[in-house]
Design a protein around this motif. Structure first.
Motif, short mmCIF file in Angstrom:
data_model
loop_
_atom_site.label_atom_id
_atom_site.label_comp_id
_atom_site.label_asym_id
_atom_site.label_seq_id
_atom_site.Cartn_x
_atom_site.Cartn_y
_atom_site.Cartn_z
N ALA A 1 39.88 -26.44 -93.94
CA ALA A 1 41.08 -27.35 -94.11
C ALA A 1 42.20 -26.72 -95.05
CB ALA A 1 40.66 -28.63 -95.04
N PHE A 2 42.09 -25.78 -95.83
CA PHE A 2 43.19 -25.05 -96.68
C PHE A 2 43.89 -24.30 -95.69
CE2 PHE A 2 44.38 -21.20 -98.87
CZ PHE A 2 45.30 -21.91 -99.88
N GLU A 3 43.17 -23.55 -94.62
CA GLU A 3 43.89 -22.62 -93.72
C GLU A 3 44.52 -23.39 -92.75
OE1 GLU A 3 41.07 -20.11 -91.76
OE2 GLU A 3 40.32 -19.21 -93.73
N GLN A 4 44.11 -24.63 -92.35
CA GLN A 4 44.73 -25.45 -91.45
C GLN A 4 46.02 -25.93 -91.84
OE1 GLN A 4 44.25 -25.75 -88.18
NE2 GLN A 4 42.95 -24.20 -88.56
N VAL A 5 46.22 -26.25 -93.21
CA VAL A 5 47.56 -26.66 -93.88
C VAL A 5 48.39 -25.64 -93.65
CG1 VAL A 5 48.52 -26.95 -95.89
CG2 VAL A 5 46.35 -28.31 -95.51
N TRP A 6 48.08 -24.26 -94.08
CA TRP A 6 49.12 -23.05 -93.99
C TRP A 6 49.28 -22.93 -92.55
CZ3 TRP A 6 51.52 -20.59 -97.84
CH2 TRP A 6 50.93 -21.07 -99.23
#
Length: 113
Positions: free
Chosen positions: A19-24
């Motif tokens: 989820a963190f990577e997808q935000v970026w």
């Protein structure tokens, strides 16, 4: 003047890494609209017992252009959603800023491309 590197280190909760990577990966950064921006990298580092270390790594023409970015409308727009959702990190990111003293380029790098 020398380049300036701005880094934020994030301790990302393991089950929130995707989820963190997808935000970026899906955000509109607007960095290309700001004078002095050179390059951005999102880095995934070592995995620890309760988190994975990530870092955002941005290269600027100089510290002044980085500071101007942090005070810009583009910065506010790019960070408007920060903290809106379920926490993905352990605490706040840790900022580190560096003035570049030396850069060594590999002259063979471009010949191989």
């Amino acid at each position: 003047m020398s380049n300036y590197i701005a880094m934020n280190r994030f301790k990302v909760i393991k089950d929130q890494a995707h989820a963190f990577e997808q935000v970026w990966l899906t955000r509109v950064s607007r960095l290309d609209e700001v004078p002095g921006f050179i390059e951005f990298h999102l880095l995934r580092g070592p995995e620890h017992e309760d988190y994975i270390l990530y870092a955002s790594h941005t290269i600027w023409a100089n510290k002044e252009t980085f500071t101007a970015w942090t005070n810009s409308e583009q910065f506010r727009a790019a960070h408007a959603r920060a903290g809106d959702e379920k926490p993905k990190t352990l605490g706040h990111p840790e900022f580190e800023g560096f003035e570049v003293i030396q850069t060594v380029d590999n002259p063979k790098r471009h010949a191989a491309e």
